[in-house]
Write an enzyme that holds these catalytic residues in place. Structure first.
Site, PDB file in Angstrom:
ATOM      1  N   LYS A 168       0.830  -1.220   0.000  1.00 12.91           N
ATOM      2  CA  LYS A 168       0.000   0.000   0.000  1.00 12.91           C
ATOM      3  C   LYS A 168       0.854   1.256   0.000  1.00 12.91           C
ATOM      4  O   LYS A 168       1.873   1.313   0.691  1.00 12.91           O
ATOM      5  CB  LYS A 168      -0.877   0.032   1.269  1.00 12.91           C
ATOM      6  CG  LYS A 168      -1.948  -1.024   1.322  1.00 12.91           C
ATOM      7  CD  LYS A 168      -2.839  -0.790   2.526  1.00 12.91           C
ATOM      8  CE  LYS A 168      -4.079  -1.654   2.425  1.00 12.91           C
ATOM      9  NZ  LYS A 168      -5.062  -1.317   3.474  1.00 12.91           N
ATOM     10  N   LYS A 213     -17.773   4.249  -3.407  1.00 13.12           N
ATOM     11  CA  LYS A 213     -18.949   3.709  -2.720  1.00 13.12           C
ATOM     12  C   LYS A 213     -20.176   3.894  -3.607  1.00 13.12           C
ATOM     13  O   LYS A 213     -20.301   4.903  -4.306  1.00 13.12           O
ATOM     14  CB  LYS A 213     -19.149   4.436  -1.388  1.00 13.12           C
ATOM     15  CG  LYS A 213     -18.043   4.085  -0.393  1.00 13.12           C
ATOM     16  CD  LYS A 213     -18.066   4.964   0.831  1.00 13.12           C
ATOM     17  CE  LYS A 213     -16.798   4.695   1.642  1.00 13.12           C
ATOM     18  NZ  LYS A 213     -16.488   5.821   2.529  1.00 13.12           N
ATOM     19  N   ARG A 235     -13.087  14.754   7.095  1.00  9.87           N
ATOM     20  CA  ARG A 235     -14.048  15.647   6.430  1.00  9.87           C
ATOM     21  C   ARG A 235     -15.472  15.160   6.711  1.00  9.87           C
ATOM     22  O   ARG A 235     -15.654  14.052   7.220  1.00  9.87           O
ATOM     23  CB  ARG A 235     -13.822  15.591   4.920  1.00  9.87           C
ATOM     24  CG  ARG A 235     -14.005  14.175   4.381  1.00  9.87           C
ATOM     25  CD  ARG A 235     -13.998  14.075   2.862  1.00  9.87           C
ATOM     26  NE  ARG A 235     -14.392  12.742   2.438  1.00  9.87           N
ATOM     27  CZ  ARG A 235     -13.582  11.704   2.299  1.00  9.87           C
ATOM     28  NH1 ARG A 235     -12.297  11.835   2.561  1.00  9.87           N
ATOM     29  NH2 ARG A 235     -14.041  10.527   1.911  1.00  9.87           N
TER      30      ARG A 235
HETATM   31  C1  MV4 Z   1      -7.208  -3.653   2.100  1.00 11.03           C
HETATM   32  C2  MV4 Z   1      -7.943  -4.726   1.577  1.00 11.03           C
HETATM   33  C3  MV4 Z   1      -7.626  -5.991   2.019  1.00 11.03           C
HETATM   34  N1  MV4 Z   1      -6.632  -6.176   2.913  1.00 11.03           N
HETATM   35  N2  MV4 Z   1      -6.236  -3.884   2.993  1.00 11.03           N
HETATM   36  C4  MV4 Z   1      -9.141  -0.259  -0.704  1.00 11.03           C
HETATM   37  C5  MV4 Z   1      -9.022   1.230  -0.628  1.00 11.03           C
HETATM   38  C6  MV4 Z   1      -8.138   1.518   0.513  1.00 11.03           C
HETATM   39  N3  MV4 Z   1      -8.707   2.554   1.308  1.00 11.03           N
HETATM   40  C7  MV4 Z   1      -7.999   0.234   1.271  1.00 11.03           C
HETATM   41  N4  MV4 Z   1      -8.561  -0.814   0.470  1.00 11.03           N
HETATM   42  C8  MV4 Z   1      -8.407  -2.125   0.805  1.00 11.03           C
HETATM   43  N5  MV4 Z   1      -7.451  -2.397   1.729  1.00 11.03           N
HETATM   44  C9  MV4 Z   1      -5.957  -5.124   3.373  1.00 11.03           C
HETATM   45  N6  MV4 Z   1      -4.967  -5.323   4.246  1.00 11.03           N
HETATM   46  C10 MV4 Z   1      -8.944  -4.467   0.658  1.00 11.03           C
HETATM   47  C11 MV4 Z   1      -9.183  -3.166   0.259  1.00 11.03           C
HETATM   48  C12 MV4 Z   1     -10.244  -3.001  -0.697  1.00 11.03           C
HETATM   49  C13 MV4 Z   1     -11.459  -2.421  -0.342  1.00 11.03           C
HETATM   50  C14 MV4 Z   1     -11.683  -1.918   0.929  1.00 11.03           C
HETATM   51  C15 MV4 Z   1     -12.872  -1.354   1.259  1.00 11.03           C
HETATM   52  C16 MV4 Z   1     -13.891  -1.277   0.312  1.00 11.03           C
HETATM   53  C17 MV4 Z   1     -13.693  -1.762  -0.963  1.00 11.03           C
HETATM   54  C18 MV4 Z   1     -12.485  -2.335  -1.302  1.00 11.03           C
HETATM   55  C19 MV4 Z   1     -12.293  -2.817  -2.596  1.00 11.03           C
HETATM   56  C20 MV4 Z   1     -11.092  -3.400  -2.930  1.00 11.03           C
HETATM   57  C21 MV4 Z   1     -10.067  -3.478  -1.984  1.00 11.03           C
END
Ligand code: MV4
Length: 448
Positions: A157, A236, A291
């Protein structure tokens, strides 16, 4: 209380802030770009200032033009809405320097939460559960060693990240070097920093977030959670409150920890603490948004509070007019984001709205700046309306949303209304069985 507020935004959120100002007896200044001259936020504001051409970088992101507009009109405070300058710590600082109240958190809080890795570390120190992970990784060798310890799959990330950019899922050690490099390149290109960190990957999580409000006297309250799992390409699509996966005990436990952590950093104004939930209903801190969010209306429906009025009141130094740490939640609320987009390709669909009718009736709220004959410009976000319903329980809220969608008419452009109708009709959605992968079932190419 402020006598005059400048609203540094456009569209439905500019109107939403206008509503709060009017009810508080505060005069309003709208700012607008050239194509937004005939927008409702311009029409309903007491004064309006053109701040530049269509391009956001020259108008809604133009700090000098916005500060000048505030100074010329004698505004005492600026509400940034969401997007644009809402989470820009430098803008919040410039406001302070110019003796304008920025209606939001202190610049230090915005800066801390903008660094996803620093935020994760700080919130873990302050008692929130986080996924196993690392600090910013300095080398491939260090990343390989850490990933081995965490256990594959891991996620790379971007530290400055957000919106899914600079993120990669790594299934095994042989994939790591190449994916680390692409994530770093993407992070550098998107955010100007190649810093990345690793985290244990959760394959089909739910996205659940807690709404908080803090005043300048050390009071912090949480207003329950929102379920925001139904997303497409990190946008979303539909949100609800409460989550079917969070009961009173979990809400009290995690809400209490959130309050303690935010008290410790001296957080002020509105904020949202995001979590990932795994299949065992563990909630892991993901990031914090500093926000007011698009989906704040579902929290307003179940709490009966006006979050934007409260933002303005606490920014003016008033104490939160709320007893106790938490507020009672009543019934169930759902929000559908109605976007101007092609139903098949999901590409933005700009143009003139030729026919427009919004649903009403018991338990229905529509936040929109669109109207019949209005033109949706191609330059900005495709959100044209938020359809929000409240019911005594989730079943009634779903029924109410389905009839409201049926009674929502938008002609001349394509919208996401048909997608929402499919979601609301889905047996798994109705049963509360879904993850972030849910929308893939409606996409022929599997791109959720
Ligand atoms: C993650 C995850 C799975 N495992 N972290 C997507 C946007 C960013 N804010 C963080 N995200 C994610 N982080 C870990 N360790 C999966 C996502 C993710 C996701 C999270 C929330 C809502 C939709 C999503 C769609 C794809 C991936």
């Amino acid at each position: 209380m402020f006598g005059k507020i400048l609203i540094a935004n456009r569209g439905e959120i500019a109107l939403r802030v206008l509503c709060a100002c009017k009810e508080l007896g505060i005069r309003t200044v709208a700012v607008y770009s050239e194509p937004d001259r005939y927008s409702l936020h311009v029409r309903f504001a007491d004064e309006a200032v053109c701040i530049g051409p269509a391009r956001s970088s020259e108008s809604y992101l133009n700090v000098a033009a916005i500060i000048s507009a505030a100074e010329i009109t004698g505004a005492e405070a600026i509400h940034p809405g969401y997007g644009f300058l809402a989470e820009n710590p430098k803008f919040a600082e410039v406001c302070e320097t110019c003796r304008l109240t920025f209606i939001g958190p202190r610049p230090e809080s915005i800066r801390l939460m903008g660094d996803k890795n620093a935020a994760r570390k700080r919130m873990a120190e302050l008692g929130l559960q986080v996924l196993p992970g690392t600090e910013v990784v300095k080398s491939e060798a260090e990343a390989l060693k850490a990933a081995e310890q965490i256990g594959y799959p891991v996620m790379v990330k971007a530290a400055a990240g957000g919106g899914g950019r600079g993120m990669r899922i790594v299934g095994s050690a042989d994939e790591l070097p190449a994916l680390l490099q692409t994530a770093q390149n993407e992070a550098e290109a998107s955010f100007g920093s190649s810093d990345v960190y690793l985290e244990k990957y959760i394959a089909s999580p739910r996205h659940i977030e807690f709404q908080v409000l803090a005043d300048e006297h050390g009071r912090v309250v949480h207003l329950g959670e929102r379920e925001c799992t139904i997303q497409r390409r990190h946008q979303k699509v539909l949100e609800e409150s409460p989550s079917t996966q969070v009961g009173p005990d979990l809400r009290r436990e995690v809400g209490g920890k959130v309050i303690q952590a935010l008290k410790a950093i001296g957080y002020r104004n509105a904020g949202t603490v995001e979590f990932l939930m795994d299949e065992n209903r563990n909630l892991y801190f993901l990031e914090m948004n500093t926000r007011i969010q698009v989906e704040h209306a579902v929290t307003e429906m179940v709490t009966g509070l006006d979050l934007v009025k409260l933002q303005i009141q606490v920014a003016a130094g008033e104490a939160l007019p709320i007893e106790g740490d938490t507020i009672g939640l009543r019934g169930h609320a759902i929000e559908c984001r109605i976007c101007a987009e092609d139903a098949e390709s999901f590409t933005p669909s700009a143009g003139k709205i030729t026919g427009f009718h919004v649903p009403g009736g018991t338990g229905v709220r529509v936040d929109t700046a669109a109207y019949a004959e209005s033109v949706i410009p191609p330059y900005y976000d495709s959100l044209i309306a938020k359809l929000v319903v409240h019911g005594k329980d989730r079943t009634e809220a779903i029924q109410r949303m389905r009839r409201a969608l049926e009674m929502f008419i938008v002609e001349g452009i394509s919208t996401s209304i048909p997608l929402h109708e499919k979601i609301l009709a889905d047996p798994d959605f109705q049963a509360g069985k879904f993850s972030t992968q849910f929308l893939r079932r409606f996409s022929p190419n599997g791109v959720g």
